[in-house]
Design a protein around this motif. Structure first.
Motif, PDB file in Angstrom:
ATOM      1  N   PRO A   1     -17.846  -1.568  -9.983  1.00 23.64           N
ATOM      2  CA  PRO A   1     -18.250  -2.566  -8.979  1.00 23.64           C
ATOM      3  C   PRO A   1     -19.670  -2.288  -8.525  1.00 23.64           C
ATOM      4  CG  PRO A   1     -16.839  -0.917  -7.978  1.00 23.64           C
ATOM      5  CD  PRO A   1     -16.880  -0.597  -9.458  1.00 23.64           C
TER       6      PRO A   1
ATOM      7  N   GLN B   1     -19.770  -6.984 -10.683  1.00 27.12           N
ATOM      8  CA  GLN B   1     -19.313  -6.038 -11.704  1.00 27.12           C
ATOM      9  C   GLN B   1     -20.438  -5.719 -12.690  1.00 27.12           C
ATOM     10  OE1 GLN B   1     -15.534  -6.914 -13.585  1.00 27.12           O
ATOM     11  NE2 GLN B   1     -16.153  -5.906 -15.477  1.00 27.12           N
TER      12      GLN B   1
ATOM     13  N   ARG C   1       0.829  -1.200   0.000  1.00 26.72           N
ATOM     14  CA  ARG C   1       0.000   0.000   0.000  1.00 26.72           C
ATOM     15  C   ARG C   1       0.867   1.255   0.000  1.00 26.72           C
ATOM     16  NH1 ARG C   1      -2.475  -1.247   4.174  1.00 26.72           N
ATOM     17  NH2 ARG C   1      -4.015  -2.598   3.181  1.00 26.72           N
TER      18      ARG C   1
ATOM     19  N   HIS D   1       2.347   1.594  -3.386  1.00 27.14           N
ATOM     20  CA  HIS D   1       1.331   2.068  -4.315  1.00 27.14           C
ATOM     21  C   HIS D   1       1.113   3.567  -4.167  1.00 27.14           C
ATOM     22  CE1 HIS D   1      -2.094   1.898  -6.970  1.00 27.14           C
ATOM     23  NE2 HIS D   1      -2.887   2.406  -6.041  1.00 27.14           N
TER      24      HIS D   1
ATOM     25  N   GLN E   1       1.793   6.209  -6.995  1.00 24.82           N
ATOM     26  CA  GLN E   1       0.795   7.177  -7.434  1.00 24.82           C
ATOM     27  C   GLN E   1       1.341   8.607  -7.359  1.00 24.82           C
ATOM     28  OE1 GLN E   1      -2.680   6.404  -5.022  1.00 24.82           O
ATOM     29  NE2 GLN E   1      -3.620   5.171  -6.622  1.00 24.82           N
TER      30      GLN E   1
ATOM     31  N   MET F   1     -11.611   6.049 -11.275  1.00 26.18           N
ATOM     32  CA  MET F   1     -10.716   5.669 -10.172  1.00 26.18           C
ATOM     33  C   MET F   1     -11.373   5.923  -8.823  1.00 26.18           C
ATOM     34  SD  MET F   1      -6.994   6.962 -11.537  1.00 26.18           S
ATOM     35  CE  MET F   1      -6.244   6.631  -9.931  1.00 26.18           C
ATOM     36  N   VAL F   2     -12.085   7.051  -8.670  1.00 25.63           N
ATOM     37  CA  VAL F   2     -12.727   7.331  -7.379  1.00 25.63           C
ATOM     38  C   VAL F   2     -13.914   6.406  -7.150  1.00 25.63           C
ATOM     39  CG1 VAL F   2     -11.971   9.721  -7.410  1.00 25.63           C
ATOM     40  CG2 VAL F   2     -14.211   9.138  -8.354  1.00 25.63           C
ATOM     41  N   HIS F   3     -14.404   5.716  -8.203  1.00 25.28           N
ATOM     42  CA  HIS F   3     -15.470   4.725  -8.049  1.00 25.28           C
ATOM     43  C   HIS F   3     -14.912   3.307  -7.941  1.00 25.28           C
ATOM     44  CE1 HIS F   3     -18.127   7.998  -9.463  1.00 25.28           C
ATOM     45  NE2 HIS F   3     -19.099   7.323  -8.874  1.00 25.28           N
ATOM     46  N   ASP F   4     -13.597   3.172  -7.815  1.00 24.66           N
ATOM     47  CA  ASP F   4     -12.944   1.845  -7.773  1.00 24.66           C
ATOM     48  C   ASP F   4     -13.240   1.049  -9.038  1.00 24.66           C
ATOM     49  OD1 ASP F   4     -11.826   2.298  -5.268  1.00 24.66           O
ATOM     50  OD2 ASP F   4     -13.591   1.538  -4.231  1.00 24.66           O
ATOM     51  N   GLY F   5     -13.391   1.754 -10.145  1.00 28.22           N
ATOM     52  CA  GLY F   5     -13.659   1.109 -11.424  1.00 28.22           C
ATOM     53  C   GLY F   5     -12.547   1.384 -12.417  1.00 28.22           C
ATOM     54  N   SER F   6     -12.828   1.159 -13.690  1.00 27.88           N
ATOM     55  CA  SER F   6     -11.833   1.368 -14.738  1.00 27.88           C
ATOM     56  C   SER F   6     -12.549   1.603 -16.058  1.00 27.88           C
ATOM     57  CB  SER F   6     -10.901   0.165 -14.854  1.00 27.88           C
ATOM     58  OG  SER F   6     -11.629  -1.000 -15.213  1.00 27.88           O
TER      59      SER F   6
END
Length: 485
Positions: A473, A407, A249, A252, A256, A451-456
């Motif tokens: 998600p 998903q 973490r 990461h 970032q 990214m703020v939605h934990d998606g892509s």
């Protein structure tokens, strides 16, 4: 003293391996079963032998009573005496009495003529080694025969036969012990092999990963039990996993930060380049107006100045939009109304270029998202598609589907020229665009929102046009609509 012995036995049991414990348990179980069976068989055999001897002596007493009937009627003392002096190792004494309970025959001459008490005779008959039988002539009782067994000889005979049974039980016990030992080994092997295999795999994994057990904060087990060792190995692995996850973490976060610095550097270079180009145009137009203030084409240079200033404004506004932090406030949101609002917002642009827009989304599809941010991301994709589509024959398709239990995918597809292959790898970076005019921040903003939605976001290969898929998600689809819709 007893407490000390118990503590010593407890420590000894804890230091034993699980295989030894399982073998000990199985052996104790086999020993207990064998001991129970042996005691039952030994007791049964002893009782059977004793009953056989008693039955034999009772039969002998009845035979003597039958043989004594005639001599007693004839008062033949000689024959009665011979019956009383019967030679049998199981018999200690025989007494024959007449009807008046007077002893008429006995190995002991001193008992002749004595009277036996009937109650005493009945008490003796109840004993294990005393037997009595009446002497009958028809239905008349002429007397009785009393026989006393040789208790010592009877016990010796029973013990002799019990010794054979004991020898057989010992042989059976040895065979049972061997079979029990083999069975205990096989059972313990079957029980401990998976545990030992898993323990070896964990220890080998620690060696392969180079984990130092000396740095572990979890105290090693004092017991030799494989279960305790396996539990300790799992706790150690859990601790190591937490440490590595923390390090990952942190790495990461540092990555970032480095990517952010690199992005800022690229953006700064791109912004500086764009500003320099705009300032060059502004400077050239301003010099012309200063030198030729009354020229006929001064309106064109004023228009150039206005366009370049607007481009600088748009670029600065896009830079500010991209640089500001996005704080998502996710709520349970129905997807189909969200897509319908996005299409309605750009209906004028779609109608201007005669673009046919279609929508495919189930009514029951929900996701926990920030509606305003997701509308912004979809609007950027729709605007890019509108700019890329021709004035005639353009088609835009919005779709959403539940991919699996965790998903959901939202797709934006057009039939435009598509994305050139040389720009596919950098299309989501800031200030990268395929249009002649544009800030190049639209897809970068979409990426940040995902990214703020934990998606892509993903650019898919298609035969014609471009297709962007937003991976989000989500939970299970529900038919219950949340409040506010």
């Amino acid at each position: 003293m007893v407490v000390g012995h118990l503590g010593l036995m407890t420590r000894f049991w804890q230091n034993m391996s699980w295989r030894a414990k399982s073998m000990t348990f199985v052996l104790l179980l086999v020993a207990l079963i064998y001991l129970s069976i042996s005691i039952f068989l030994y007791t049964s055999v002893r009782n059977d032998l004793t009953n056989q001897v008693q039955t034999e002596l009772l039969r002998l007493t009845e035979t003597l009573a039958s043989s004594a009937a005639d001599p007693l009627l004839l008062k033949d003392g000689g024959k009665l005496g011979k019956l009383a002096e019967l030679r049998n190792p199981l018999v200690q004494s025989i007494i024959i009495t007449n009807r008046q309970h007077v002893v008429v025959a006995s190995p002991d001459i001193r008992q002749l003529g004595q009277t036996l008490t009937p109650s005493l005779n009945r008490d003796k008959a109840r004993q294990l080694d005393h037997f009595a039988a009446p002497i009958l002539a028809g239905s008349n009782q002429l007397g009785s025969v009393y026989l006393q067994g040789n208790r010592q000889h009877i016990s010796a005979l029973v013990n002799q036969r019990l010794d054979r049974t004991t020898s057989r039980l010992i042989v059976l016990g040895l065979i049972t012990a061997l079979l029990g030992l083999l069975g205990a080994y096989l059972v313990s092997l079957a029980m401990t092999r998976p545990v030992l295999r898993l323990l070896d795999e964990i220890e080998n994994m620690e060696n392969r990963l180079g984990l130092d057990r000396k740095m572990a904060t979890i105290r090693a087990p004092q017991s030799g039990d494989e279960i305790h060792r396996l539990e300790w190995a799992f706790r150690l692995t859990e601790q190591r996993l937490k440490e590595h996850l923390t390090e990952l973490r942190q790495l990461h976060q540092r990555q970032q930060a480095m990517q952010c610095m690199a992005t800022i550097g690229e953006m700064s270079a791109q912004v500086a380049h764009e500003i320099r180009n705009a300032l060059s145009s502004l400077r050239g137009a301003a010099r012309f107006l200063v030198r030729y203030g009354q020229a006929d084409n001064q309106g064109e240079f004023i228009r150039i100045i206005e366009e370049e200033v607007q481009r600088l404004y748009d670029m600065t506004q896009g830079f500010l939009d991209f640089g500001r932090p996005y704080a998502a406030v996710p709520v349970d949101t129905p997807i189909r109304p969200l897509l319908e609002r996005c299409l309605a917002r750009h209906r004028a642009d779609l109608e201007t270029k005669a673009i046919v827009a279609t929508l495919d989304c189930p009514e029951i599809l929900y996701a926990k998202i920030d509606p305003s941010l997701m509308e912004q991301a979809l609007s950027n994709l729709i605007l890019n598609a509108i700019d890329a589509l021709p004035t005639q024959g353009g088609a835009l398709h919005l779709g959403a589907e539940q991919k699996n239990l965790t998903q959901m995918n939202i797709s934006v597809t057009d039939n435009g020229p598509g994305i050139p292959s040389e720009k596919r790898a950098t299309i989501f970076k800031p200030y990268v665009t395929t249009k002649t005019k544009g800030s190049g921040l639209g897809l970068a903003v979409v990426t940040k929102i995902m990214m703020v939605h934990d998606g892509s976001i993903e650019l898919c290969d298609t035969a014609a046009g471009a297709r962007f898929i937003l991976h989000l998600p989500c939970g299970l689809p529900s038919i219950k609509k949340p409040s506010g819709y």
